[in-house]
Design a protein around this motif. Structure first.
Motif, PDB file in Angstrom:
ATOM      1  N   GLU A  10     106.850  23.877   4.130  1.00 12.03           N
ATOM      2  CA  GLU A  10     106.588  22.897   5.006  1.00 12.03           C
ATOM      3  C   GLU A  10     107.740  23.262   5.832  1.00 12.03           C
ATOM      4  O   GLU A  10     109.054  23.814   5.359  1.00 12.03           O
ATOM      5  CB  GLU A  10     106.419  21.277   4.803  1.00 12.03           C
ATOM      6  CG  GLU A  10     105.694  21.204   3.810  1.00 12.03           C
ATOM      7  CD  GLU A  10     105.948  19.904   3.722  1.00 12.03           C
ATOM      8  OE1 GLU A  10     106.899  18.753   4.185  1.00 12.03           O
ATOM      9  OE2 GLU A  10     105.281  18.670   2.814  1.00 12.03           O
ATOM     10  N   GLN A  65     102.514   8.325   1.040  1.00 14.84           N
ATOM     11  CA  GLN A  65     102.240  10.016   1.325  1.00 14.84           C
ATOM     12  C   GLN A  65     101.199   9.881   0.131  1.00 14.84           C
ATOM     13  O   GLN A  65     100.194  11.396   0.266  1.00 14.84           O
ATOM     14  CB  GLN A  65     103.054  10.385   1.056  1.00 14.84           C
ATOM     15  CG  GLN A  65     104.329  10.733   2.110  1.00 14.84           C
ATOM     16  CD  GLN A  65     103.880  11.510   3.598  1.00 14.84           C
ATOM     17  OE1 GLN A  65     102.846  12.137   3.590  1.00 14.84           O
ATOM     18  NE2 GLN A  65     104.348  10.484   4.430  1.00 14.84           N
ATOM     19  N   MET A 112     111.989  10.715  -0.061  1.00 15.81           N
ATOM     20  CA  MET A 112     110.706  10.232  -2.109  1.00 15.81           C
ATOM     21  C   MET A 112     111.263  11.797  -2.881  1.00 15.81           C
ATOM     22  O   MET A 112     112.147  11.030  -3.683  1.00 15.81           O
ATOM     23  CB  MET A 112     109.371  10.435  -1.068  1.00 15.81           C
ATOM     24  CG  MET A 112     109.040  10.926  -2.748  1.00 15.81           C
ATOM     25  SD  MET A 112     106.721  10.736  -2.479  1.00 15.81           S
ATOM     26  CE  MET A 112     106.336   9.873  -4.744  1.00 15.81           C
ATOM     27  N   PHE A 120     108.142  18.719  -5.821  1.00 19.75           N
ATOM     28  CA  PHE A 120     108.684  18.759  -4.497  1.00 19.75           C
ATOM     29  C   PHE A 120     109.450  20.362  -3.933  1.00 19.75           C
ATOM     30  O   PHE A 120     109.523  20.442  -2.795  1.00 19.75           O
ATOM     31  CB  PHE A 120     109.548  18.155  -4.381  1.00 19.75           C
ATOM     32  CG  PHE A 120     108.856  16.693  -4.572  1.00 19.75           C
ATOM     33  CD1 PHE A 120     108.136  16.243  -3.456  1.00 19.75           C
ATOM     34  CD2 PHE A 120     109.158  15.610  -5.042  1.00 19.75           C
ATOM     35  CE1 PHE A 120     108.071  14.676  -3.432  1.00 19.75           C
ATOM     36  CE2 PHE A 120     108.402  14.320  -5.723  1.00 19.75           C
ATOM     37  CZ  PHE A 120     107.891  13.865  -4.506  1.00 19.75           C
ATOM     38  N   SER A 178     111.618   5.252  -3.874  1.00 20.09           N
ATOM     39  CA  SER A 178     110.887   6.905  -4.632  1.00 20.09           C
ATOM     40  C   SER A 178     109.256   6.129  -3.899  1.00 20.09           C
ATOM     41  O   SER A 178     108.790   7.357  -3.863  1.00 20.09           O
ATOM     42  CB  SER A 178     111.266   7.340  -5.167  1.00 20.09           C
ATOM     43  OG  SER A 178     110.805   8.470  -5.219  1.00 20.09           O
ATOM     44  N   GLU A 214     102.901  12.451  -8.306  1.00 21.31           N
ATOM     45  CA  GLU A 214     104.431  11.538  -8.211  1.00 21.31           C
ATOM     46  C   GLU A 214     104.316  10.067  -7.864  1.00 21.31           C
ATOM     47  O   GLU A 214     105.232   9.501  -9.174  1.00 21.31           O
ATOM     48  CB  GLU A 214     104.912  12.210  -6.911  1.00 21.31           C
ATOM     49  CG  GLU A 214     104.858  13.836  -6.997  1.00 21.31           C
ATOM     50  CD  GLU A 214     104.070  14.566  -7.132  1.00 21.31           C
ATOM     51  OE1 GLU A 214     103.117  14.160  -6.612  1.00 21.31           O
ATOM     52  OE2 GLU A 214     103.637  15.728  -7.435  1.00 21.31           O
ATOM     53  N   VAL A 247     106.092  21.760  -2.369  1.00 25.68           N
ATOM     54  CA  VAL A 247     105.963  21.334  -1.466  1.00 25.68           C
ATOM     55  C   VAL A 247     107.011  21.699  -0.041  1.00 25.68           C
ATOM     56  O   VAL A 247     106.525  22.259   1.225  1.00 25.68           O
ATOM     57  CB  VAL A 247     105.806  19.459  -1.459  1.00 25.68           C
ATOM     58  CG1 VAL A 247     105.315  18.957  -0.151  1.00 25.68           C
ATOM     59  CG2 VAL A 247     104.606  19.560  -2.289  1.00 25.68           C
ATOM     60  N   SER A 294     108.241  11.964   3.178  1.00 26.76           N
ATOM     61  CA  SER A 294     108.410  13.145   2.048  1.00 26.76           C
ATOM     62  C   SER A 294     109.927  13.442   1.425  1.00 26.76           C
ATOM     63  O   SER A 294     109.867  13.289   0.111  1.00 26.76           O
ATOM     64  CB  SER A 294     106.817  13.970   2.074  1.00 26.76           C
ATOM     65  OG  SER A 294     107.627  15.210   3.520  1.00 26.76           O
ATOM     66  N   TYR A 306     100.800  10.702  -2.948  1.00 23.35           N
ATOM     67  CA  TYR A 306     100.947  11.729  -3.929  1.00 23.35           C
ATOM     68  C   TYR A 306     100.810  10.800  -5.752  1.00 23.35           C
ATOM     69  O   TYR A 306     101.929  10.696  -6.606  1.00 23.35           O
ATOM     70  CB  TYR A 306     103.034  12.554  -4.395  1.00 23.35           C
ATOM     71  CG  TYR A 306     103.181  13.559  -2.912  1.00 23.35           C
ATOM     72  CD1 TYR A 306     102.674  14.556  -2.488  1.00 23.35           C
ATOM     73  CD2 TYR A 306     103.730  12.385  -2.174  1.00 23.35           C
ATOM     74  CE1 TYR A 306     103.033  14.710  -1.307  1.00 23.35           C
ATOM     75  CE2 TYR A 306     103.764  13.350  -0.613  1.00 23.35           C
ATOM     76  CZ  TYR A 306     103.599  14.539   0.153  1.00 23.35           C
ATOM     77  OH  TYR A 306     104.305  15.312   0.917  1.00 23.35           O
ATOM     78  N   PHE A 341     107.822   5.216  -0.259  1.00 29.13           N
ATOM     79  CA  PHE A 341     107.367   6.344  -0.484  1.00 29.13           C
ATOM     80  C   PHE A 341     106.084   7.748  -0.552  1.00 29.13           C
ATOM     81  O   PHE A 341     105.888   7.571   0.794  1.00 29.13           O
ATOM     82  CB  PHE A 341     108.867   7.444   0.141  1.00 29.13           C
ATOM     83  CG  PHE A 341     109.749   6.756   0.547  1.00 29.13           C
ATOM     84  CD1 PHE A 341     110.223   6.102   1.926  1.00 29.13           C
ATOM     85  CD2 PHE A 341     111.538   6.481   0.278  1.00 29.13           C
ATOM     86  CE1 PHE A 341     111.157   5.366   2.593  1.00 29.13           C
ATOM     87  CE2 PHE A 341     112.699   6.797   0.817  1.00 29.13           C
ATOM     88  CZ  PHE A 341     112.290   5.465   1.945  1.00 29.13           C
ATOM     89  N   GLY A 342     106.153   7.732  -1.810  1.00 28.26           N
ATOM     90  CA  GLY A 342     104.992   8.325  -2.430  1.00 28.26           C
ATOM     91  C   GLY A 342     104.041   7.602  -2.126  1.00 28.26           C
ATOM     92  O   GLY A 342     102.592   8.142  -1.992  1.00 28.26           O
TER      93      GLY A 342
END
Length: 728
Positions: free
Chosen positions: A20, A147, A113, A13, A140, A152, A16, A110, A149, A143-144
């Motif tokens: 961002e 998105q 997460m 993360f 988590s 993850e 990531v 994200s 992921y 949320f994952g």
């Protein structure tokens, strides 16, 4: 333990989120905050915690100036990860929850997460609060999936399985295990593959499909022991050992347990050394920066002064030449002894590192054990005091004795290094040898009944009624020897014989014999059993124990100036014998009894404030205080203490040291800064020698180590209160 699985999402993360950026206007200040945040991430990747904390602290200040919730959340999360990796768990929780609060305000899915996953790791692996860990993992995971992921999500499913299996809930964990088995390629890491295989092994073992479980376990432990894989490989060996033990393969189970202990020992040592090298960090980053700038300015000023002064330059050159000459001479001497000195240096460093780790371990364990023991001893005393009808109960007397014995035993085990260095001093207490042995016999009745044994006691009538000596350490010796005899004897007898050997002045030399007709000890093993951590197997039977009992017996007898004799034959039983001198002095005995039976009541009513976060310890301390006609109030932490002291006055404050948010030292410093002169006594489970300097510098007046005797508490309490009132 290293934060092994904690790292699985952190660095993923970081890559990531550190790259961002939020959709905002690209002002100079915003770019600066983003760059500082990136630098903090990079330093964290390199485990350079000091620079990471410094950068994230500065970035956090700028983020608040910009009112940028996303950057605030990210920097709080970076600080939380730093403290998590440093082992400062309470601080990590605080900063993670701050990060989550601002992540929810920024509504970056994200980011939420990552933070909830970090909290799941912390509650599962550090706090062992598995239900809370599962809740954060599921948050988590939600949320994952939004998105997508994949890696993850797979690893979070893996942690949820592990959490459910840890609490024995295989049914709830099965759907998540099935998901990972279908998406195994998403894990992308040998360490995660190890975990998946041994989790499958655990599940099939719970279903009694032993062949299938065994195959998974073998696959899990077949991976190489690289740095990143060691933590999960250690767990694989531990779970495999439990499985093998369950199916009756005890030898193989033991071998896997040995491997687990070896790997975790290496990881523990690495973690301790890392923490020792990075201790002392804080978040006062602006002050830190100003101090560095001040030092640099002073250095520049000094250099300018040197340039202006020709004499100083000449002296500097002369000194440099002299130093160069000395260095050359020193190098020549070092070369002559290089090999020998290097060996000595390495040995010294290893010894110092081992000493530091041992001291840290003993300090931690001492505090963690004394805290609950304070509750046990205190509540036992409360039962005896509040229910006078139970004062003659053999069971409650045995409970009280056992609690006191356990406390004494724990202290001696944790300070075995002090025993070896002859730093333990024997106490002079009055006691009746017959009463002490009766209590020991009653305390071990459950063990004798378990193996259908009888305990026979024979005490010489010529021994005086009252003796003076260290009865607690005598009890430790007898408890260890008698419990060993009962453990290795079935359907037999254990004899305790005490005879008067001789009299020299006021000292009566008593001869002790502990004899059983159990399995006996082989001659080849008789020289080993007094060594630390040694357990000798007998007839392949599983006898529990730490391997410290006889080692402690030998060292305690050394304190008495005595030694132990062993006689044993396989199948015929074992006998241990030793002689200890005890003083017999009626006048001294009377004086000791009078000193013990002091009147703790007072005509004055004093007001005491207790600052303690443990609820059981609050109850025990409050009962002890109020029983003696004192008024008592309790607060849970340092902030509560500061708040109540603004409104009320107290005659004395009892202050715990290890508290969340603000410890006892910092609380006392703030109390003194407010101008409050009320006596403060540290009431702590830490060893007194470890905290004396810090306690004095913080403004504390005295230290009492839990568990304590009420007599000692009230002597200190009355003295400090009277001294304070006389000073006024």
């Amino acid at each position: 333990m290293l934060h092994y699985r904690f790292c699985f999402l952190i660095f993923t993360f970081l890559n990531v989120f550190c790259l961002e950026s939020p959709a905002q206007n690209h002002t100079v200040s915003l770019l600066k905050v983003k760059n500082l945040t990136q630098e903090a991430c990079d330093y964290l990747d390199e485990t350079n915690y000091e620079k990471s904390l410094k950068k994230s602290g500065v970035a956090l200040q700028y983020a608040f100036d910009l009112k940028n919730d996303t950057l605030i959340s990210r920097n709080y999360n970076i600080i939380g990860i730093n403290f998590h990796d440093l082992g400062e768990i309470n601080k990590a929780v605080f900063f993670y929850k701050k990060a989550l609060f601002y992540a929810e305000r920024s509504n970056i899915v994200s980011l939420r997460m990552m933070i909830t996953s970090n909290l799941g790791n912390l509650y599962f692996f550090e706090k062992k609060m598995y239900s809370d860990g599962i809740a954060y993992y599921k948050e988590s995971l939600k949320f994952g999936r939004q998105q997508k992921y994949s890696k993850e999500v797979a690893i979070t499913n893996l942690n949820i399985v592990w959490s459910y299996f840890k609490i024995g809930n295989y049914k709830e964990g099965l759907p998540y295990l099935q998901y990972i088995n279908k998406h195994q390629n998403d894990l992308k890491g040998k360490s995660n593959d190890i975990a998946l295989n041994f989790l499958n092994g655990i599940y099939w073992g719970s279903e009694n499909q032993n062949d299938k479980a065994n195959a998974y376990f073998l696959k899990a432990i077949s991976y190489n022991k690289s740095k990143d894989e060691k933590p999960d490989l250690a767990y694989a060996h531990l779970e495999y050992s439990k499985f093998l033990s369950k199916i009756g393969k005890h030898k193989e189970a033991y071998n896997n347990l040995v491997i687990y202990n070896k790997i975790t020992g290496e990881l523990y040592s690495q973690e301790k050394l890392k923490k020792a090298s990075i201790a002392g960090l804080n978040l006062e980053l602006d002050e830190y920066k100003r101090q560095i700038e001040k030092i640099e300015n002073e250095k520049t000023s000094q250099l300018q002064s040197l340039k202006k002064s020709r004499i100083i330059v000449i002296l500097f050159i002369l000194i440099s030449l002299i130093l160069l000459f000395l260095i050359v001479t020193l190098i020549k001497n070092i070369r002559l002894k290089k090999k020998h000195n290097l060996e000595l240096l390495k040995a010294k460093e290893m010894a110092e590192e081992a000493s530091v780790l041992k001291t840290q371990f003993i300090s931690t364990i001492s505090h963690e054990l004394r805290t609950p023991l304070y509750g046990v001893v205190g509540i036992t005393n409360m039962l005896l005091e509040e229910h006078k009808e139970l004062s003659q109960s053999e069971h409650l007397s045995a409970l009280k004795f056992s609690a006191r014995y356990l406390l004494s035993l724990v202290n001696d085990i944790l300070q075995i290094n002090k025993i070896e260095e002859n730093k333990v001093v024997l106490e002079s207490l009055t006691f009746n040898i017959s009463d002490e042995i009766t209590v020991i016999k009653n305390s071990l009745s459950f063990l004798s009944q378990k193996n259908n044994n009888k305990i026979n006691v024979e005490i010489d009538s010529a021994i005086p009624e009252y003796l003076i000596g260290d009865k607690l350490r005598l009890a430790q010796i007898l408890m260890n020897l008698v419990s060993n005899a009962l453990k290795f004897t079935k359907d037999g007898e254990v004899e305790i014989r005490v005879k008067q050997d001789r009299i020299e002045g006021k000292f009566y030399y008593l001869s002790f014999l502990i004899k059983d007709n159990g399995v006996g000890i082989a001659a080849v093993d008789q020289n080993k059993i007094f060594e630390k951590f040694v357990q000798v197997g007998r007839k392949e039977e599983d006898y529990q124990g730490t391997g410290l009992g006889l080692s402690i017996v030998k060292r305690l007898l050394g304190l008495f100036g005595s030694s132990i004799t062993l006689e044993s034959d396989l199948g015929a039983g074992t006998s241990f014998s030793f002689i200890i001198p005890f003083e017999h002095d009626p006048l001294k005995t009377k004086k000791i009894i009078e000193n013990i039976e002091v009147d703790l009541t007072s005509s004055d009513i004093y007001k005491i404030l207790i600052v303690e976060d443990n609820l059981i310890n609050q109850l025990v301390t409050k009962k002890i205080i109020e029983k003696n006609n004192f008024v008592c109030k309790v607060v849970d932490d340092g902030f509560g203490a500061l708040s109540i002291l603004e409104k009320e006055e107290f005659d004395l404050i009892l202050m715990d040291i290890n508290m969340p948010l603000m410890n006892g030292f910092e609380t006392t410093k703030r109390i003194r800064q407010l101008g409050i002169k009320t006596p403060v006594v540290a009431l702590t489970a830490f060893d007194k020698d470890e905290i004396t300097d810090e306690a004095v510098s913080s403004g504390m007046n005295d230290i009492i180590v839990k568990p304590f005797e009420p007599v000692k508490l009230f002597k200190i309490l009355n003295y400090l209160i009277n001294e304070s009132k006389n000073a006024d």
